[in-house]
Each structure stands twice: as C-alpha cells, then as structure tokens.
Design an enzyme around this catalytic site. Sequence first.
Site, PDB file in Angstrom:
ATOM      1  N   ASP A  91       0.852  -1.182   0.000  1.00 12.54           N
ATOM      2  CA  ASP A  91       0.000   0.000   0.000  1.00 12.54           C
ATOM      3  C   ASP A  91       0.889   1.234   0.000  1.00 12.54           C
ATOM      4  OD1 ASP A  91      -2.248   1.527  -0.014  1.00 12.54           O
ATOM      5  OD2 ASP A  91      -2.836   1.126   2.061  1.00 12.54           O
ATOM      6  N   ASP A 106      -3.607   7.192  -3.742  1.00 17.20           N
ATOM      7  CA  ASP A 106      -4.969   7.651  -3.996  1.00 17.20           C
ATOM      8  C   ASP A 106      -5.517   8.352  -2.755  1.00 17.20           C
ATOM      9  OD1 ASP A 106      -4.839   5.017  -2.818  1.00 17.20           O
ATOM     10  OD2 ASP A 106      -7.016   4.960  -2.956  1.00 17.20           O
ATOM     11  N   ALA A 127     -11.720   2.824   0.423  1.00 18.01           N
ATOM     12  CA  ALA A 127     -12.492   3.661   1.348  1.00 18.01           C
ATOM     13  C   ALA A 127     -13.828   3.048   1.748  1.00 18.01           C
ATOM     14  CB  ALA A 127     -12.697   5.064   0.750  1.00 18.01           C
ATOM     15  N   CYS A 156     -14.406 -24.438  17.563  1.00 22.21           N
ATOM     16  CA  CYS A 156     -13.514 -24.501  16.416  1.00 22.21           C
ATOM     17  C   CYS A 156     -12.563 -25.671  16.609  1.00 22.21           C
ATOM     18  CB  CYS A 156     -12.735 -23.189  16.305  1.00 22.21           C
ATOM     19  SG  CYS A 156     -11.458 -23.168  15.021  1.00 22.21           S
TER      20      CYS A 156
END
Length: 491
Positions: free
Chosen positions: A90, A125, A193, A276
Amino acid sequence: MTAVFEILQKDAAGRIGRLHTPHGVVETPTVMPVINPNINTIPSSEMHQFGAQILITNSYIISRKDKLRNVALEKGLHHLLDFDGPIMTDSGSFQLSVYGDVEVTNEQIIKFQKNIGSDIAVPLDIPTPPDVSYKRAEGELETTLERVIAAKEIVTDNMLLAGPVQGSTYLDLRAHSAKTLSKHAFDVYPIGAVVPLMESYRYADLVDVVISSKKGLDPVKPVHLFGAGHPMMFALAVAMGCDLFDSAAYALYAKAGRYITVTGTSHLKDLQYLPCNCPVCSAHTASEIKSAFNSTELLARHNLYVTFAEIRNIKQAIREGNLLELVEQRCRSHPSMLSALKRLYNYSPWLERLDPFSKSTFFYTGPESSKRPEVARFKERLGRFNLDGKILIRSKSVKDEATYDHVLNFKPPFGAYPVELSEVYPFNAEIPDEMDPGAIGVALQNVIGLISKNRNGLFYLNLPKQYTVHPLYEDLKKNAIPLDEMPNENL
C-alpha cells in the site's frame, strides 16, 4: 510483465482465478494478511502454513523508518519480511485517511515500491470517506484519477500496478472512476475507502458501492476489496466479484481479545468453550488461551486459521455451484448482513448475466432465494414456452395426464415448467414442504405471466391448499380452471 488473470470457474459474479505475479501465481479468491513491519504478531515466514499465498504491507511505513527502508532498498522487500511469495504494498493512503496528510508524493512512493521489489504497487490515492459532500468526493476523485493514471508512466517493469476505485458513497462517481480506470488497463482494481461502511455495519451500502464499481470495471481483471478482513462477509463479497481481500483483523482483533468466527466475533473472556477445531483450539481450552503468556499470538493464529478456512469453503462452493446458498447462510448471521443480502438481490438481473446456466441443485434457504438470478432468468424466458391445446399445471402426478397436450409441474419460487425438465437445473430445486407466501407469490405471478403469453391454450390447475389460499390464486383462476371446481362429468 503483463499481468495475466485466468478465470477457471464461476458462480454468480464470483470466480476462482489465477493471478500471475513476479513472485508466483496466486489462486483467488484469497486473503492477503496485513504485515506491519514494526509488529511481529505472527512471523511472515509462517504465513504459508495458514494458507497465505500473498501478503500486503505498507510501503509508506517502511519508507519512513531508516532501518526498515535501508534493508528494503539494499536486500529487497521479500528479505525484509522473510517471505518468498508475492507481496502487495500500500502507498500510505490509509495514513492519509487517518492523519489528513503524508510526507511523500505519488511519484516518490511509486518509485520506492519499484525499488524495494513490490509485486503489486498502489498509487497514492485519496480514500474519500462515506457521506461527504458531493463536491468534495468529486474533487478528490479527480485528484486520485490523475495520480493513478500518472503512475502508469512510472511503472515500466514487471511490477503490477493497482488502480484504486474511489468516489465515496456516490454511485455515479464510483461508476465513473471504474470506467475511467478500465480504459488504462491496470492489473488489479482495489475498491477503496469502504472500511467505514463495514465498521458501521452498513453492508447494504457496501453492496451498492461494490456493484456500481464492478459494473464499470473490466470483467476479466481481479478486484481487491480494501480493508475487508472479516470472514463473515467474504462469501457476499466474492459473489459480487471480489477476488482479493486484506486482513489486519486477525491481529487487531486478537490484540483486543476478540475471537473470530464465520458468523461474527466473540470476546475471549466470555467463552467457556471453543467452537472450532483449528490447531490452536484443538490444542488449548478457552481458559488456557486466556491465561497463556502468548494469548494474543494464539488468538491471532486462530483468527487466521478461520479466515483461510472460509476462503476454502467459498472456493468449494464456487466449484459446486452453490455459492449463493453459502451467501444466504452467512448473511443470516447478522441483521445488517441480511439487509445486504436483500440489497444484493436487487441486482439479480446483473448477477443473472454472469451466473452460469447449469449447476448441480438449487437449494431454497429462505424468502430471499425467490430473488436469486435463476428465478429472474426463468421469468425473463417465459416467452419461450409455446403452448396450445389442453395444459395441466400440477404439483404432483394426477390421473389421466395423458389426456392433456402439455403437463407442467408447479414448484415455487419458479412457477410452472414442463415435467420433462423436472430433473434439470434449476427445476430440480430442493424446497421445504411448507413454502413461505413470498415464494408462492413469485411462482403464481410467473404462471399468470405464462398464461398471458399463451392465449391459445386452455389451462387447468391442480394445486394443493397451501398454494390455493394465496391471494394471487384468485387472479390465476381468471384464466385457468381448477380441477376441483369442475363438474365430475367434465373431468
């Protein structure tokens, strides 16, 4: 290199694919565990044992810390993380969304990602949050598009480049972003976003954002849903056409003492039993994990095992053609997820164009199943039936069927179809003995539509009480004759 994304199998808008990267091939859908280079909750070198094929880390964090930056530049990102598979990086957009500014330019961070050997780079961005003004969302989107398109001029080697889709909660802006980016042929398309929507359980709005983006994107390119790390919503996202996810949740939830399941999250302190059988839960009791010196690590490991187990469930569902049944099961785990399921089926005509025509068996799981793509497809094709003469519509065999020119079986939520198709998908549907009124109504409405398209036929009905008490049955009787209302001599 030229990115190659092969689609191997499809169901709804979901697919199993193979994404080729400089450091190997990744089978999708899959999750990229988020690696914070400053915090070593689980060593990156061990990620393969959980099922991780690809990782994601933050190039901005690496660039801001001398020790990390120097190792990454001198020996490479893969040496820094001690991971030999593909790594996505990122750009610092997350820090931009949190702090409002970052000390790096788009060009600088793209070049840094190139220099450290990232497999998939993300431009800087602007992640516009939900519900801001349209003017702000539009302005920030244009800046994002300028930066992302400019990054294409910088990346000329084998590194793949992501084209993030932004636009806040304005669906026209999301569509515009997607269409514009698709013209420039990026390798991966992250939908950005959306974390605030998920954090506030606005999953129905998330459906709108994702599908509005998907409609504008190149359908043969992989899509990454940024920040979607909880397995509860993976099946829904995959059914909408998302291929990649990134999860920091496994570590962040563990730090907060939260135990992930496919239906939600529990606080470890409240658990007496562990529901689990992953390696962690099989080897420890709830009390042992609570009191362990490495409790956070154990919990993070469990969370990661559950995360990848769900990915395997989803892939198997795609192969078997029952992804939407899995989506319906998962979406009934929380009211907000159920709202998302209802919103998803508002897009059934779009899903129908992508959904395979032939699968194994249609399983009816509840009222929402009446809005599935298969049902929408059947309704659209009612005009293909060409019926005349005497036509019997029944839900089970009756005497003297040979006296009719056509015999149609009646099964909600579809309606009436030739008995010869009873074992053909989707008419081989498994439905409960007692159907809900909504499904019956959809089926009766389809029969009314079928009769209206075949005016030369004389239709007879033989349906049980649970169907005849529905209000629409009276409308159906206006153009068809119930056998139980005929005089005996006319039978």
